[in-house]
Structures are given as structure tokens and as C-alpha cells.
Write a protein that holds these residues in place. Structure first.
Motif, short mmCIF file in Angstrom:
data_model
loop_
_atom_site.label_atom_id
_atom_site.label_comp_id
_atom_site.label_asym_id
_atom_site.label_seq_id
_atom_site.Cartn_x
_atom_site.Cartn_y
_atom_site.Cartn_z
N GLU A 282 28.58 -13.20 16.55
CA GLU A 282 27.45 -12.49 17.15
C GLU A 282 27.44 -11.03 16.74
N LYS A 286 24.36 -8.87 14.75
CA LYS A 286 23.58 -7.99 15.61
C LYS A 286 22.89 -6.90 14.79
N GLN A 289 18.29 -3.26 17.51
CA GLN A 289 17.61 -3.69 18.73
C GLN A 289 18.58 -4.35 19.69
N ASP A 290 19.55 -5.11 19.15
CA ASP A 290 20.56 -5.73 20.00
C ASP A 290 21.38 -4.67 20.72
N SER A 291 21.70 -3.59 20.02
CA SER A 291 22.49 -2.52 20.63
C SER A 291 21.74 -1.87 21.78
N LYS A 293 19.34 -3.23 23.54
CA LYS A 293 19.26 -4.21 24.62
C LYS A 293 20.57 -4.28 25.40
#
Length: 317
Positions: A282, A286, A289-291, A293
Motif C-alpha cells: 500500500e 500511495k 492525495q492518499d497522504s 486523506k
């Protein structure tokens, strides 16, 4: 060849949907609040009132949310007239004034109010309430103006208070109250462009400290448990802590080394090895945007679980 226009239309629809989704993410959030013990509103009508307020917010340029935020919309209902109409069976007709409020829960300040008069007819009072609420047009001028003005005031508030908020965030971080710090940062909407850019810089730096502090604590616990036991039971217990260490953590190599040490000693494929592998995959997939979120999720969860904001039906200036 007939499929080409259809393909173009499909791509256009996707582009419009993506643009709408991006715009929605930039909308200033407004918490929808219906008091649980609202004496002026029958319990059965609570859901209808909440849905109506969501429509008012979403259809007029802001973003309705159930998360606990600083700014919220609520309402009161006042029955101005009630009568029995018709026969076989008779029905209840009610005239009501529904007053909408937008307020600041932390500053205890009103940001706007407007009243809408409606009439509803139903087999009983509850159904008359719901029928009346359905008559409220969410995009009528008074409600549109309420949300438009509140939106502008909220953006102005965050832009003017940006320095103070970020200073509070740093104070919380120094006390290692990271969840509370992320909650404060999560309140600032993307629409506040100047302040939001500073939020991202601050949040990314704090999130690394948050990850590292948690990881170091989990690694210390895992190492202590393993050193004391060095058997399968100790491996499983230590593994629960190792599995919580994110690949982003600076001590992740030490966590991997301890995991390999445990595996070589126990010689079994325990669950936590697979969890660490999944986290690694994962992490590699990443993006930015994942960070964003990730830290927002921490802050929002804190606000909801700790009830960091409390609401009142009405504030009087």
C-alpha cells in the motif's frame, strides 16, 4: 463507427463527473445538526429535517457533512396555526415557521439566519410536519442567500485566523496531541486557498512526526515483549505492535529487522508478517492525495470520537 460518438459522450460524462467531484471536494463543509431532544420537532420528523438541511447546503454551493466541524446549520420550528380539515377521515393542517441558522460552534457566534413559512396537511401531526417540510424549496432566494453569505464569512474567517490556528496546531503538536492538531487542520477547507497551502505543509511535517512517535512506541513494546519471551506466544503479541508500524516511519527498517529475527526464531508464517507486507505494498502505491486523506482521517476521527465540538440549537449575539 457508431460506437465512436457513444465513446466520446461517455468520456465527456466522465470528465463532467470528475469535475463535479473535484468541485465538491473544494466546497466549504457545513455540519448538519438536528438536536436529539428538539421539543419543537417530533422525533419522526428529525430525518426529514436533516435531509432538508442537506439539500439546502449542497444545492447552494457548500458541502453538507455529518462530521463534527466548527460551523454548522440547524433549525427551529414554530407552529403558528393548526386546524382540523375535511371529514372521513379528518386531517391535520399546520402552518409553521422554520428558522434556519448557520453558526460558529467554537466562537458561539451566529453567521446568518432566515425564516421560511410553510403549511402541511397530514393524517396526524407528525405527517403534517413532514408534509410541511417537503414544501421548503432548498434553492429559494432566502436560503440561497443564507448559504452564500455564510460561505463567504467562513472563508474570510479562516483566511484571517490562519496564523492563530496554525500556532495552536504547533502548540498541540509540541504536547504530542497530534490527533487534536490534525482535527484543527482538517477544519480548514480547500476553498481557503492561501491558508490551505500552509495547512498542507504543516500537516505533512506533523504527520511524519506522528507516524514516527507511534512507530517508536510500538517498536519499543514489541522488542520488550519479544526479549522477555522469545517463543510463539511472545512472537504473536510482539507482532501485533510491529504490524501497526507504517512503512513511512523512520524506524521501519528496525521493525523489519526485528520481524525477521522473530521469524527466524519461531520459523512460522504468523499473521503480522502478512499485515506488514500488505502495508508495504500500500505504501508503494500511495500518492499525494492518499497522504492528505491520511492525516485528515486522523483529525476527523478525533473530532467525531472525542466530540471536540458541541452544538446548541441557537446562539444569540
Amino acid at each position: 463507427m457508431k460506437r465512436i460518438p457513444q465513446l466520446i459522450l461517455g468520456l465527456a460524462a466522465l470528465a463532467v463527473a470528475a469535475q463535479a467531484s473535484a468541485q465538491a471536494s473544494r466546497n466549504v463543509p457545513l455540519t448538519v445538526y438536528v438536536p436529539e431532544q428538539a421539543e419543537y420537532l417530533p422525533e419522526i420528523a428529525h430525518a426529514a429535517m436533516a435531509n432538508k438541511m442537506r439539500q439546502v447546503v449542497n444545492l447552494n454551493g457548500m458541502g453538507a457533512t455529518d462530521d463534527r466541524g466548527q460551523f454548522y446549520i440547524t433549525c427551529t420550528v414554530s407552529v403558528t396555526d393548526k386546524e382540523v380539515v375535511g371529514t372521513a377521515p379528518a386531517k391535520i393542517a399546520q402552518k409553521m415557521d422554520v428558522t434556519f441558522y448557520v453558526a460558529d460552534a467554537l466562537g458561539k457566534k451566529m453567521y446568518g439566519t432566515t425564516t421560511v413559512s410553510v403549511r402541511g396537511v397530514g393524517e396526524n401531526e407528525n405527517k403534517a410536519y413532514i408534509a410541511a417540510l417537503k414544501q421548503i424549496a432548498p434553492t429559494q432566494p432566502a436560503l440561497k442567500a443564507l448559504i452564500r453569505d455564510a460561505n463567504a464569512k467562513i472563508i474570510a474567517y479562516y483566511e484571517s485566523q490562519c496564523d492563530n490556528i496554525l500556532q495552536q496546531v504547533q502548540t498541540l503538536a509540541l504536547a504530542k496531541q497530534y490527533e487534536a492538531a490534525f482535527f484543527q487542520l482538517s477544519l480548514i477547507p480547500e476553498a481557503c486557498e492561501t491558508c490551505y497551502a500552509r495547512v498542507l505543509t504543516t500537516a505533512n511535517a506533523l504527520f511524519q512526526k506522528y507516524i514516527d512517535d507511534r512507530a517508536q512506541a510500538n517498536l519499543a513494546k514489541a522488542r520488550s515483549i519479544w526479549n522477555a519471551g522469545q517463543d510463539r506466544e511472545a512472537a504473536e503479541e510482539a507482532g501485533e505492535y510491529l504490524a501497526e508500524i507504517l512503512p513511512d516511519a523512520t524506524c521501519y527498517p528496525q521493525a523489519e529487522a526485528l520481524a525477521n529475527e522473530i521469524k527466524s526464531k519461531v520459523r512460522e508464517d504468523l499473521d503480522f508478517y502478512r499485515e506488514m507486507y500488505v502495508r508495504q505494498v500500500e505504501y508503494e502505491q500511495k500518492n499525494t492525495q492518499d497522504s492528505i486523506k491520511a492525516w485528515r482521517d486522523v483529525g476527523v476521527a478525533y473530532g467525531n470520537n472525542q466530540q471536540a465540538v458541541t452544538y446548541a440549537p441557537v446562539f444569540v449575539d
